[in-house]
Design a protein around this motif. Structure first.
Motif, PDB file in Angstrom:
ATOM      1  N   GLY A 189       0.799  -1.213   0.000  1.00  0.00           N
ATOM      2  CA  GLY A 189       0.000   0.000   0.000  1.00  0.00           C
ATOM      3  C   GLY A 189       0.831   1.262   0.000  1.00  0.00           C
ATOM      4  O   GLY A 189       0.281   2.360   0.096  1.00  0.00           O
ATOM      5  N   GLU A 190       2.155   1.119  -0.084  1.00  0.00           N
ATOM      6  CA  GLU A 190       3.024   2.288  -0.072  1.00  0.00           C
ATOM      7  C   GLU A 190       3.337   2.732  -1.487  1.00  0.00           C
ATOM      8  O   GLU A 190       3.342   1.925  -2.421  1.00  0.00           O
ATOM      9  CB  GLU A 190       4.322   1.973   0.677  1.00  0.00           C
ATOM     10  CG  GLU A 190       4.106   1.661   2.153  1.00  0.00           C
ATOM     11  CD  GLU A 190       5.425   1.352   2.856  1.00  0.00           C
ATOM     12  OE1 GLU A 190       6.461   1.300   2.154  1.00  0.00           O
ATOM     13  OE2 GLU A 190       5.393   1.181   4.079  1.00  0.00           O
ATOM     14  N   ASN A 191       3.634   4.049  -1.634  1.00  0.00           N
ATOM     15  CA  ASN A 191       4.045   4.567  -2.930  1.00  0.00           C
ATOM     16  C   ASN A 191       5.502   4.223  -3.143  1.00  0.00           C
ATOM     17  O   ASN A 191       6.380   4.610  -2.344  1.00  0.00           O
ATOM     18  CB  ASN A 191       3.857   6.082  -2.987  1.00  0.00           C
ATOM     19  CG  ASN A 191       2.387   6.471  -2.957  1.00  0.00           C
ATOM     20  OD1 ASN A 191       1.520   5.652  -3.268  1.00  0.00           O
ATOM     21  ND2 ASN A 191       2.109   7.721  -2.586  1.00  0.00           N
ATOM     22  N   THR A 192       5.750   3.481  -4.217  1.00  0.00           N
ATOM     23  CA  THR A 192       7.121   3.002  -4.479  1.00  0.00           C
ATOM     24  C   THR A 192       7.713   3.647  -5.726  1.00  0.00           C
ATOM     25  O   THR A 192       8.816   3.277  -6.135  1.00  0.00           O
ATOM     26  CB  THR A 192       7.119   1.474  -4.658  1.00  0.00           C
ATOM     27  OG1 THR A 192       6.228   1.139  -5.728  1.00  0.00           O
ATOM     28  CG2 THR A 192       6.666   0.779  -3.376  1.00  0.00           C
ATOM     29  N   GLY A 193       7.000   4.587  -6.342  1.00  0.00           N
ATOM     30  CA  GLY A 193       7.532   5.235  -7.524  1.00  0.00           C
ATOM     31  C   GLY A 193       6.539   6.255  -8.074  1.00  0.00           C
ATOM     32  O   GLY A 193       5.502   6.552  -7.463  1.00  0.00           O
ATOM     33  N   VAL A 194       6.868   6.769  -9.270  1.00  0.00           N
ATOM     34  CA  VAL A 194       6.046   7.793  -9.906  1.00  0.00           C
ATOM     35  C   VAL A 194       5.865   7.452 -11.383  1.00  0.00           C
ATOM     36  O   VAL A 194       6.836   7.058 -12.052  1.00  0.00           O
ATOM     37  CB  VAL A 194       6.686   9.192  -9.765  1.00  0.00           C
ATOM     38  CG1 VAL A 194       5.906  10.214 -10.554  1.00  0.00           C
ATOM     39  CG2 VAL A 194       6.791   9.596  -8.303  1.00  0.00           C
ATOM     40  N   ILE A 195       4.603   7.606 -11.852  1.00  0.00           N
ATOM     41  CA  ILE A 195       4.312   7.432 -13.276  1.00  0.00           C
ATOM     42  C   ILE A 195       4.235   8.824 -13.888  1.00  0.00           C
ATOM     43  O   ILE A 195       3.542   9.708 -13.368  1.00  0.00           O
ATOM     44  CB  ILE A 195       2.977   6.698 -13.485  1.00  0.00           C
ATOM     45  CG1 ILE A 195       2.970   5.359 -12.736  1.00  0.00           C
ATOM     46  CG2 ILE A 195       2.690   6.514 -14.967  1.00  0.00           C
ATOM     47  CD1 ILE A 195       1.613   4.722 -12.642  1.00  0.00           C
ATOM     48  N   VAL A 196       4.933   9.052 -15.003  1.00  0.00           N
ATOM     49  CA  VAL A 196       4.953  10.336 -15.685  1.00  0.00           C
ATOM     50  C   VAL A 196       4.354  10.163 -17.082  1.00  0.00           C
ATOM     51  O   VAL A 196       4.819   9.301 -17.833  1.00  0.00           O
ATOM     52  CB  VAL A 196       6.374  10.911 -15.780  1.00  0.00           C
ATOM     53  CG1 VAL A 196       6.357  12.243 -16.511  1.00  0.00           C
ATOM     54  CG2 VAL A 196       6.977  11.078 -14.390  1.00  0.00           C
TER      55      VAL A 196
END
Length: 607
Positions: A189-196
């Motif tokens: 449930g943690e944010n592990t990255g970013v989508i651009v």
């Protein structure tokens, strides 16, 4: 006479032409104005509707692209392969490179069918970088950038308005709109990255440049209502676009409450429609100059004006023809009227046809006859009035009355009653001075009351103690005018018929008062009165205005006075005024004079 005819002919024809032109041109001008207004309103309605439709479609398209970008981000987030790659550790470069290649191929397959996106990138905290295109990376470490940290700590997408180049790969200074979406691990449930996701602004220009109704502009404003995108091919100036942005800024709170297109008012001659995007927080607006609505109606305006001038020319021609035909009988009547005005009452106009002008000619002929008759009648009335006035004056200078008065004065002097004789002389002098009145027919009511009081005082010497009198006069009536010598004949009648040789004392009351717009003069006594038959006969004589009978005494020696007064009042004031008698045998008589108010400022014409 000929000069007068020429002027009248010219004048009536000009007026008829003018009136006919009014009749024809005023409705035409009214219809023209209404047509222009309707045309402008229709054009305005169509244009505003087109603008609203266009902005609605543009909003759906652009907002759809933004929604597609977020949907793509959710698909990437839920992709099992990409979840595994973002969760893995990479102890060596070879394994990391292999995973990046596998992830990049997966991204490329996901965006292959949609050319709206210029690039899609997946950046992990574990250092993995996957990209849908072959562009070279700006850096291999994005974790320290502000936009990466902001997206990583967010729960939803972060949108970045138009900027130069991609945040991830090197580009040829292209204009880009970017969506940064947090990649959440489905296990932890943690944010592990970013989508651009990069969206090319050039593709938006291809869709909307020069395609906005009325050469207007399509604007996209960021969350601070600053313009970051505007379609090209518009005839609007930069200042007008900034004014439109200010209008959107002023209505930002209204836009947040609406989920539909909202027309906005503007004082700078602009028509603006806008809608807020709840996905990006931005606003999409369409702007067009209101002058476009009027320019669109110009061609129709030229056609309408051309028709108006054509009809005006035809109206002038037909008005001239009609005026010549209609003015001929009018000019003939005018010539006859001019001749009649100069004293020629023998003129006659021959009616032609059965229209209103023929009726007017017939009525004119009848009017000339009536004027002729009226002039003759007026001459006779004036002649009769002078006879009545002369007769009234002759009654005043009655030798018998004068002899009795002088005889009474003589006996008073013999009896050494000098003061009474002087008083009687003063009253006699006043009586005749007011009767003469320098030849005037009308005197103030004040003088008329003085006249009747002098007469009553003189008569007291003749009748001794056989009557008493009272005079009650409203002082507000004193300055009104009255025909002279009208109260004295009434008082004389009361004394003559009310006082008998052996009769007891009678009382005479004189009242002068106002009754609305009239003056009422009443002489009332409690003498012998009249029988019903005698009263009826007297009323009939008073109602008869024939000249011969007015010269005949109506009742005894004093009866002439009542008839004289009645005829004079009616000749001066008309049939609504006159002399009215009420009497009851054994109880007395009341005679009332009703006449209109006449002041010194507005006297009755005595001629």
């Amino acid at each position: 006479m000929k000069i007068h005819k020429k002027k009248a002919s010219s004048s009536i024809r000009r007026r008829m032409v003018r009136y006919l032109l009014y009749v024809s041109l005023l409705p035409l001008i009214g219809l023209t104005i209404i047509s222009i207004i309707l045309q402008v309103r229709t054009t305005s309605s169509v244009s505003t509707s087109s603008m609203q439709t266009e902005v609605t479609l543009a909003f759906s398209d652009i907002n759809g692209r933004f929604e597609d970008a977020q949907e793509l981000c959710r698909q990437i987030e839920n992709n099992a392969l990409l979840q595994r790659l973002m969760r893995a550790d990479y102890p060596n470069t070879a394994r990391k490179y292999a995973s990046e290649l596998e992830g990049s191929m997966e991204l490329a397959s996901m965006v292959l069918s949609d050319d709206a996106f210029s690039g899609v990138y997946l950046l992990g905290n574990n250092g993995i970088i996957c990209k849908s295109d072959s562009g070279s990376l700006i850096s291999d470490r994005f974790q320290d950038t502000a936009w990466y940290q902001k997206a990583l700590s967010s729960l939803t997408a972060n949108w970045y308005s138009m900027h130069n180049g991609s945040y991830v790969v090197r580009t040829a200074n292209d204009k880009i709109i970017t969506c940064c979406y947090p990649f959440r691990d489905t296990h932890s449930g943690e944010n592990t990255g970013v989508i651009v996701v990069d969206i090319s602004v050039a593709k938006l220009h291809n869709l909307y440049d020069g395609n906005v109704v009325g050469n207007g502009a399509l604007l996209i404003l960021d969350e601070n209502n600053h313009i970051f995108f505007q379609s090209a091919g518009t005839n609007l100036r930069e200042q007008q676009l900034n004014d439109a942005a200010n209008v959107v800024r002023r209505h930002s709170s209204d836009l947040l409450l609406q989920r539909t297109i909202l027309p906005l008012t503007d004082g700078n001659n602009l028509y603006i429609v806008a809608r807020h995007s709840f996905i990006t927080g931005w606003t999409i607006a369409g702007v067009v100059s209101r002058n476009f609505f009027f320019y669109s109606a110009t061609n129709m305006l030229y056609v309408i004006i051309g028709i108006m001038f054509l009809e005006a020319a035809l109206a002038i021609v037909f008005s001239g023809i009609a005026s010549r035909r209609l003015s001929a009988p009018i000019i003939e009547i005018e010539e006859a009227m001019s001749a009649a005005a100069q004293g020629d009452l023998s003129v006659h106009v021959t009616p032609k046809g059965e229209d209103e002008l023929a009726s007017l000619a017939a009525e004119f002929n009848e009017m000339v006859v009536q004027i002729n008759n009226l002039m003759n009648s007026n001459y006779q009335s004036q002649r009769r009035m002078r006879k009545l006035e002369l007769k009234a004056l002759q009654e005043q200078i009655n030798p018998h009355f004068l002899y009795n008065s002088l005889d009474s004065i003589k006996w008073l002097l013999r009896l050494n009653r000098t003061e009474d004789a002087i008083t009687m002389l003063k009253n006699l002098s006043m009586l005749y001075r007011i009767s003469l009145s320098h030849g005037r027919d009308f005197i103030p009511i004040r003088d008329e009351i003085r006249h009747v009081r002098a007469y009553l005082e003189l008569q007291r010497q003749e009748y001794k103690s056989k009557f008493t009198y009272e005079i009650h006069a409203d002082e507000q009536t004193f300055d009104y005018l009255s025909p002279k010598i009208i109260l004295q004949p009434l008082v004389e009648n009361s004394l003559t018929h009310g006082v008998g040789g052996a009769a007891s004392e009678i009382h005479v009351e004189v009242i002068v008062r106002q009754e609305k717009d009239q003056i009422a003069m009443i002489v009332r006594d409690d003498g012998a009165g009249m029988s019903v038959e005698a009263l009826k006969a007297l009323r009939n004589r008073l109602a008869d205005m024939t000249e011969d009978k007015s010269m005949i005494p109506s009742i005894g020696s004093g009866g002439y006075g009542l008839k004289n007064v009645s005829d004079r009042i009616r000749l001066y004031f008309g049939q609504d005024c006159g002399l009215y008698i009420e009497s009851e045998e054994g109880k007395g008589t009341a005679v009332t004079i009703l006449m209109d108010k006449r002041s010194l400022e507005h006297p009755l014409n005595e001629n």
